[in-house]
Write a protein that holds these residues in place. Structure first.
Motif, PDB file in Angstrom:
ATOM      1  N   GLY A   1       0.787  -1.226   0.000  1.00  0.00           N
ATOM      2  CA  GLY A   1       0.000   0.000   0.000  1.00  0.00           C
ATOM      3  C   GLY A   1       0.820   1.276   0.000  1.00  0.00           C
ATOM      4  O   GLY A   1       0.254   2.371   0.006  1.00  0.00           O
ATOM      5  N   LYS A   2       2.150   1.174  -0.048  1.00  0.00           N
ATOM      6  CA  LYS A   2       3.003   2.351   0.019  1.00  0.00           C
ATOM      7  C   LYS A   2       2.751   3.304  -1.143  1.00  0.00           C
ATOM      8  O   LYS A   2       2.565   4.508  -0.952  1.00  0.00           O
ATOM      9  N   THR A   3       2.745   2.766  -2.356  1.00  0.00           N
ATOM     10  CA  THR A   3       2.577   3.603  -3.542  1.00  0.00           C
ATOM     11  C   THR A   3       1.187   4.211  -3.600  1.00  0.00           C
ATOM     12  O   THR A   3       1.019   5.372  -4.013  1.00  0.00           O
ATOM     13  N   THR A   4       0.177   3.461  -3.189  1.00  0.00           N
ATOM     14  CA  THR A   4      -1.181   4.009  -3.139  1.00  0.00           C
ATOM     15  C   THR A   4      -1.229   5.229  -2.227  1.00  0.00           C
ATOM     16  O   THR A   4      -1.854   6.244  -2.562  1.00  0.00           O
ATOM     17  N   LEU A   5      -0.562   5.156  -1.095  1.00  0.00           N
ATOM     18  CA  LEU A   5      -0.523   6.294  -0.180  1.00  0.00           C
ATOM     19  C   LEU A   5       0.155   7.486  -0.841  1.00  0.00           C
ATOM     20  O   LEU A   5      -0.326   8.629  -0.726  1.00  0.00           O
ATOM     21  N   GLY A   6       1.274   7.254  -1.546  1.00  0.00           N
ATOM     22  CA  GLY A   6       1.959   8.346  -2.227  1.00  0.00           C
ATOM     23  C   GLY A   6       1.083   9.013  -3.263  1.00  0.00           C
ATOM     24  O   GLY A   6       1.080  10.239  -3.394  1.00  0.00           O
ATOM     25  N   LYS A   7       0.301   8.226  -4.008  1.00  0.00           N
ATOM     26  CA  LYS A   7      -0.595   8.790  -5.013  1.00  0.00           C
ATOM     27  C   LYS A   7      -1.715   9.598  -4.369  1.00  0.00           C
ATOM     28  O   LYS A   7      -2.135  10.630  -4.908  1.00  0.00           O
ATOM     29  N   ILE A   8      -2.205   9.147  -3.237  1.00  0.00           N
ATOM     30  CA  ILE A   8      -3.248   9.901  -2.525  1.00  0.00           C
ATOM     31  C   ILE A   8      -2.706  11.249  -2.069  1.00  0.00           C
ATOM     32  O   ILE A   8      -3.383  12.282  -2.177  1.00  0.00           O
ATOM     33  N   LEU A   9      -1.481  11.257  -1.585  1.00  0.00           N
ATOM     34  CA  LEU A   9      -0.890  12.502  -1.078  1.00  0.00           C
ATOM     35  C   LEU A   9      -0.653  13.521  -2.187  1.00  0.00           C
ATOM     36  O   LEU A   9      -0.582  14.721  -1.911  1.00  0.00           O
ATOM     37  N   THR A  10      -0.510  13.062  -3.422  1.00  0.00           N
ATOM     38  CA  THR A  10      -0.277  13.980  -4.537  1.00  0.00           C
ATOM     39  C   THR A  10      -1.532  14.225  -5.370  1.00  0.00           C
ATOM     40  O   THR A  10      -1.476  14.887  -6.406  1.00  0.00           O
ATOM     41  N   GLY A  11      -2.675  13.680  -4.938  1.00  0.00           N
ATOM     42  CA  GLY A  11      -3.928  13.915  -5.650  1.00  0.00           C
ATOM     43  C   GLY A  11      -4.125  13.045  -6.869  1.00  0.00           C
ATOM     44  O   GLY A  11      -5.082  13.257  -7.616  1.00  0.00           O
ATOM     45  N   LEU A  12      -3.257  12.059  -7.083  1.00  0.00           N
ATOM     46  CA  LEU A  12      -3.398  11.166  -8.231  1.00  0.00           C
ATOM     47  C   LEU A  12      -4.372  10.025  -7.950  1.00  0.00           C
ATOM     48  O   LEU A  12      -4.754   9.303  -8.863  1.00  0.00           O
ATOM     49  N   GLU A  13      -4.735   9.859  -6.699  1.00  0.00           N
ATOM     50  CA  GLU A  13      -5.643   8.795  -6.291  1.00  0.00           C
ATOM     51  C   GLU A  13      -6.564   9.341  -5.205  1.00  0.00           C
ATOM     52  O   GLU A  13      -6.174  10.217  -4.424  1.00  0.00           O
ATOM     53  N   THR A  14      -7.787   8.872  -5.181  1.00  0.00           N
ATOM     54  CA  THR A  14      -8.729   9.285  -4.143  1.00  0.00           C
ATOM     55  C   THR A  14      -8.656   8.317  -2.963  1.00  0.00           C
ATOM     56  O   THR A  14      -8.081   7.233  -3.066  1.00  0.00           O
ATOM     57  N   PHE A  15      -9.254   8.716  -1.849  1.00  0.00           N
ATOM     58  CA  PHE A  15      -9.316   7.824  -0.693  1.00  0.00           C
ATOM     59  C   PHE A  15     -10.762   7.691  -0.245  1.00  0.00           C
ATOM     60  O   PHE A  15     -11.588   8.573  -0.448  1.00  0.00           O
ATOM     61  N   ASP A  16     -11.079   6.544   0.359  1.00  0.00           N
ATOM     62  CA  ASP A  16     -12.457   6.228   0.734  1.00  0.00           C
ATOM     63  C   ASP A  16     -12.876   6.889   2.036  1.00  0.00           C
ATOM     64  O   ASP A  16     -14.009   7.348   2.186  1.00  0.00           O
ATOM     65  N   GLY A  17     -11.980   6.882   3.008  1.00  0.00           N
ATOM     66  CA  GLY A  17     -12.320   7.401   4.319  1.00  0.00           C
ATOM     67  C   GLY A  17     -11.134   8.033   4.998  1.00  0.00           C
ATOM     68  O   GLY A  17      -9.988   7.885   4.563  1.00  0.00           O
ATOM     69  N   GLY A  18     -11.397   8.741   6.091  1.00  0.00           N
ATOM     70  CA  GLY A  18     -10.341   9.426   6.814  1.00  0.00           C
ATOM     71  C   GLY A  18     -10.229  10.883   6.407  1.00  0.00           C
ATOM     72  O   GLY A  18     -11.044  11.400   5.628  1.00  0.00           O
TER      73      GLY A  18
END
Length: 345
Positions: A48-65
């Motif tokens: 899940g490391k890369t998914t987190l990096g993409k979320i932090l840069t706006g390239l990926e959305t997140f479900d909750g939090g």
């Protein structure tokens, strides 16, 4: 600068051979990145490391939090409003070979974002060449020799430095380095890692370092926090040296046990260990996520899901409060390689 609170991300897949499947990429990740600070995430591929990096840069959305940048909670903003906050966070791509457009020179690659930045800030659009030269010099390249070249005319290390220079064109406050040296020759890695440390010191840029390499996390993230992530969940976190020298979660111990040692100069830690089986994410794990592979699992590990708690919760020492773990039966083990002379003493 950045606060992440309970970030979750789930994917629904329907493979031709595997059928419908729910993948929990992130399971309630929390961390705080101060201005000028560093946070490192380590774990095996698919954690899940890369998914987190993409979320932090706006390239990926997140479900909750919640994701808070500069004191602003981004999920409450519209997509266009979020863009200016994500621009303050730039990603250094893992692969410098695919990160650059092969049909554009370095001059063109840096020129577009620099002109756009000048327009936004009211600066002189004609000064972009001077700024491009400054950035290339900052990352250790000779502007006159590099600007007219295409990516294929550069070495891997030079390409990665150009990628870093491009990230700096918008004056970011945070850099996300996702396996930034994994595809570079070993002889060039130390130069890139030293550059990232130098940018923290000289420009006050915060750094999120994503890697599977413990040694690079320790070097770049000196003085910061290290988060060990397994199947989307942080199972241990604390100051970088504390986690590496005193690992208490079995997964952390397995990761550190896999670090090669320099024969003749080092001896392996006396408590080295390894997972009992390969990773199988299809296995239902109502208890500890690592229980099916843990060499020290007990009966209650399969039914009780541990949460992060301070190491030595009964202690009032600051170090105990900073080092957190998610294990029901923790035990610190010596797994990191030690100097040969120290081992024989």
């Amino acid at each position: 600068m950045i606060q992440a609170r309970g970030i979750t991300r789930t994917y629904q897949t329907n493979g031709a051979f595997t059928g419908p499947r729910t993948v929990h990429a992130l399971r309630g990740v929390d961390f705080t990145l101060p201005a000028g600070g560093a946070v490192s995430f380590i774990g095996e591929s698919g954690c899940g490391k890369t998914t987190l990096g993409k979320i932090l840069t706006g390239l990926e959305t997140f479900d909750g939090g919640e994701l808070v940048v500069g004191g602003v909670e981004l999920s409450r903003l519209k997509p266009r409003q979020r863009a200016k906050y994500f621009r303050r966070i730039q990603l250094i791509h893992q692969d410098p070979y695919s990160a650059l457009n092969p049909t554009r020179t370095v001059e063109a690659t840096l020129g577009d974002p620099l002109r756009m930045r000048a327009k936004e800030t009211g600066g002189d659009p004609g000064a972009w060449r001077e700024r491009a030269s400054e950035l290339l010099t900052l990352v250790g390249l000779e502007p006159a020799a590099v600007l007219p070249k295409y990516p294929h005319q550069l070495s891997g290390g030079q390409r990665q430095r150009v990628v870093i220079a491009r990230a700096l064109t918008v004056d970011p406050e945070v850099l996300i380095a996702d396996e930034a040296v994994s595809m570079i020759d070993v002889s060039m890695r130390l130069g890139i890692l030293g550059l990232l440390r130098d940018l923290r010191a000289r420009l006050g840029i915060s750094l999120v370092f994503i890697t599977h390499d413990v040694a690079t996390a320790r070097y770049v993230g000196e003085g910061g926090e290290l988060h060990v992530i397994y199947r989307g969940e942080v199972v241990e976190r604390g100051l970088t040296d504390d986690v590496i020298l005193t690992p208490v979660h079995p997964y952390t111990q397995c990761l550190l046990s896999a670090v090669p040692i320099m024969r003749g100069l080092e001896e392996p830690g006396p408590d080295r260990t390894a997972p009992t089986r390969a990773l199988d994410e299809r296995t239902a794990t109502p208890g500890c996520l690592f229980e099916p592979r843990c060499p020290f699992a007990n009966e209650d590990c399969s039914t009780t899901h541990p949460t992060l708690v301070p190491l030595g919760a009964a202690s009032d020492t600051p170090a105990a409060a900073e080092h957190l773990h998610a294990c029901l039966h923790l035990e610190a083990r010596r797994v990191v390689g030690v100097e040969a002379e120290a081992a024989s003493a």
